[in-house]
Every structure is written in structure tokens, then in C-alpha cells.
Design an enzyme around this catalytic site. Structure first.
Site, short mmCIF file in Angstrom:
data_model
loop_
_atom_site.label_atom_id
_atom_site.label_comp_id
_atom_site.label_asym_id
_atom_site.label_seq_id
_atom_site.Cartn_x
_atom_site.Cartn_y
_atom_site.Cartn_z
N ARG A 102 2.80 -6.46 9.63
CA ARG A 102 2.06 -5.39 10.29
C ARG A 102 2.49 -5.20 11.74
O ARG A 102 2.56 -4.08 12.24
CB ARG A 102 0.56 -5.69 10.20
CG ARG A 102 0.00 -5.55 8.77
CD ARG A 102 -1.31 -6.28 8.61
NE ARG A 102 -2.01 -5.94 7.37
CZ ARG A 102 -3.14 -6.51 6.98
NH1 ARG A 102 -3.72 -7.44 7.75
NH2 ARG A 102 -3.71 -6.17 5.84
N THR A 104 -5.36 -7.46 10.87
CA THR A 104 -5.65 -6.15 10.26
C THR A 104 -5.15 -4.97 11.09
O THR A 104 -4.57 -4.03 10.56
CB THR A 104 -7.18 -6.02 10.05
OG1 THR A 104 -7.64 -7.17 9.32
CG2 THR A 104 -7.51 -4.75 9.29
N ARG A 155 -1.23 -14.32 4.62
CA ARG A 155 -2.03 -13.67 5.68
C ARG A 155 -1.33 -13.83 7.03
O ARG A 155 -1.35 -12.94 7.87
CB ARG A 155 -3.43 -14.30 5.75
CG ARG A 155 -4.27 -14.13 4.48
CD ARG A 155 -4.97 -12.82 4.38
NE ARG A 155 -6.02 -12.64 5.36
CZ ARG A 155 -6.83 -11.58 5.39
NH1 ARG A 155 -6.69 -10.60 4.48
NH2 ARG A 155 -7.75 -11.47 6.30
N LYS A 205 0.83 -1.20 0.00
CA LYS A 205 0.00 0.00 0.00
C LYS A 205 0.88 1.26 0.00
O LYS A 205 2.08 1.19 0.24
CB LYS A 205 -0.93 -0.03 1.23
CG LYS A 205 -1.86 -1.26 1.25
CD LYS A 205 -2.78 -1.23 2.46
CE LYS A 205 -3.65 -2.48 2.53
NZ LYS A 205 -4.65 -2.39 3.62
N PHE A 245 -15.29 2.99 7.05
CA PHE A 245 -13.90 3.23 6.66
C PHE A 245 -13.69 3.12 5.15
O PHE A 245 -12.57 3.27 4.66
CB PHE A 245 -12.95 2.27 7.38
CG PHE A 245 -13.21 0.81 7.12
CD1 PHE A 245 -12.66 0.17 5.99
CD2 PHE A 245 -13.98 0.06 7.99
CE1 PHE A 245 -12.90 -1.17 5.74
CE2 PHE A 245 -14.22 -1.29 7.75
CZ PHE A 245 -13.68 -1.91 6.62
N HIS A 282 -1.82 -5.69 1.64
CA HIS A 282 -3.08 -6.43 1.45
C HIS A 282 -2.71 -7.84 1.01
O HIS A 282 -1.76 -8.02 0.25
CB HIS A 282 -3.93 -5.78 0.36
CG HIS A 282 -5.02 -6.68 -0.16
ND1 HIS A 282 -6.25 -6.78 0.46
CD2 HIS A 282 -5.04 -7.58 -1.19
CE1 HIS A 282 -6.98 -7.68 -0.19
NE2 HIS A 282 -6.27 -8.18 -1.19
P1 DAT Z 1 -7.51 -7.13 5.75
O1 DAT Z 1 -6.71 -6.12 4.94
O2 DAT Z 1 -6.76 -7.57 6.97
O3 DAT Z 1 -8.04 -8.26 4.91
P2 DAT Z 1 -10.20 -6.03 5.64
O4 DAT Z 1 -10.32 -6.68 4.30
O5 DAT Z 1 -11.25 -6.32 6.66
O6 DAT Z 1 -8.77 -6.34 6.31
O7 DAT Z 1 -10.18 -4.44 5.45
C1 DAT Z 1 -9.49 -3.83 4.37
C2 DAT Z 1 -8.67 -2.69 4.92
O8 DAT Z 1 -9.53 -1.68 5.45
C3 DAT Z 1 -7.77 -3.07 6.08
O9 DAT Z 1 -6.52 -3.58 5.64
C4 DAT Z 1 -7.64 -1.79 6.82
C5 DAT Z 1 -8.97 -1.13 6.65
N1 DAT Z 1 -9.90 -1.43 7.76
C6 DAT Z 1 -10.53 -2.61 8.01
N2 DAT Z 1 -11.31 -2.54 9.08
C7 DAT Z 1 -11.20 -1.29 9.55
C8 DAT Z 1 -11.77 -0.57 10.65
N3 DAT Z 1 -12.64 -1.16 11.50
N4 DAT Z 1 -11.40 0.71 10.84
C9 DAT Z 1 -10.54 1.32 10.01
N5 DAT Z 1 -9.98 0.73 8.93
C10 DAT Z 1 -10.30 -0.56 8.71
MG MG Z 2 -9.36 -8.13 3.27
#
Ligand code: DAT
Ligand code: MG
Length: 139
Positions: A104, A93, A87, A11, A59, A121
Site C-alpha cells: 500500500r 489501511t 499484513r 482488489k 464507508f 485485503h
Molecule cells: P484493512 O483492509 O486494513 O483490514 P479494515 O478491515 O478496517 O482495513 O477496512 C476494510 C477496508 O475498508 C479497508 O481496506 C479500506 C476501507 N476503509 C477502512 N476504514 C476506512 C475509512 N475510515 N474510510 C474509508 N475507507 C475505509
Molecule cells: Mg480488515
């Protein structure tokens, strides 16, 4: 059976902070193969497809803005169980909770922003991987 593939993004925060080599090194050191790699500036239409599952979440808009804030690096990596393996390398996350030793957990923290900035990601299932690879590497 062909080897599993996953879609990985570095990212904009990862690029701004000079962590591209570190992330690629962790992928390669784990033993996964880099199959394809490109750098691009993602536009809204592309991100809307990629993050379709998150449309409407609080978000979502900050996430899209963040992902358009600079270039990203798109990687296809392969190997047995690479989807869950990456992962695991990435960590959970929320970077505050991501275990030290993960990308992370070692390299990111809460920045007080509306969207979590967490460097990478990784696809979360074979269906997501196929869908996401097709978005970023259309045939
Ligand atoms: P991941 O990237 O771990 O698969 P995700 O697909 O649920 O997580 O979400 C995509 C992205 O969005 C994540 O990398 C960071 C952001 N994100 C997710 N949940 C969030 C939240 N509750 N508040 C703020 N940003 C969030
Ligand atoms: Mg995701």
C-alpha cells in the site's frame, strides 16, 4: 501442526492498474506459498459475508460498490505467521500513511474517494482467516 493460512484479495484497483504480478511476486518473494488462486466478480451477498464486521459503517456501501466495480483475485497463501506477515507486507489501511516498502505504501495513494482504495485485503487473525477462506473456497 499444519502451516498457517491467510486469505488475500487483490482488489479491483489492483487489477485495473496492472499490479497483479507485482502483488503475487511480493507474496512469493517473501517466501509464502500460493495454495489456491481464483479470479471472480464478487456479488453483494458474498461481500456482505466477507465484510460483515463493517456493516453499518459510513464507508460500508462505498466499499461494497468498489469491490463490485471489477473482478478481484482471491488467494490463499501459507507459511509460518503468514497472517501477520502479509499484513506487514501490505502496510496499514490508509495508503497515505502506509510505509514505503509496503504494497500500500509503494503502490497506492488517497484517491479522494469515500472508500480507501488500497490494492489488497489480508485476513487479520486466525479466526478471520478461517472464516474468509470458507467464504471464498467453500468445501
Ligand atoms: P484493512 O483492509 O486494513 O483490514 P479494515 O478491515 O478496517 O482495513 O477496512 C476494510 C477496508 O475498508 C479497508 O481496506 C479500506 C476501507 N476503509 C477502512 N476504514 C476506512 C475509512 N475510515 N474510510 C474509508 N475507507 C475505509
Ligand atoms: Mg480488515
Amino acid at each position: 501442526m499444519s502451516t498457517e493460512k491467510t486469505l488475500i484479495l487483490i482488489k479491483p484497483d489492483g487489477i485495473r492498474r496492472g499490479l497483479v504480478g507485482e502483488v503475487i511476486s511480493r507474496i512469493e518473494s517473501k517466501g509464502y506459498l500460493i495454495e489456491a488462486l481464483r479470479m471472480l466478480n464478487a456479488d453483494r451477498a458474498l461481500l456482505e459475508k466477507h465484510y460483515a464486521e463493517h456493516v453499518g459503517k459510513p464507508f460500508y456501501e462505498p466499499l461494497v460498490e468498489f469491490m463490485m466495480s471489477g473482478p478481484i483475485i482471491v488467494i490463499v497463501a501459507s507459511g509460518e505467521r503468514v497472517i501477520e506477515g502479509f499484513r506487514s507486507l501490505a502496510g496499514v489501511t490508509d495508503p497515505t500513511l502506509a510505509v514505503p516498502g509496503t504494497i500500500r505504501g509503494d503502490l497506492a495513494r488517497d484517491q479522494g474517494t469515500k472508500v480507501v482504495q488500497n490494492i489488497v485485503h489480508g485476513s487479520d487473525s486466525p479466526e478471520s482467516a478461517a472464516r474468509e477462506i470458507a467464504i471464498f473456497f467453500p468445501k
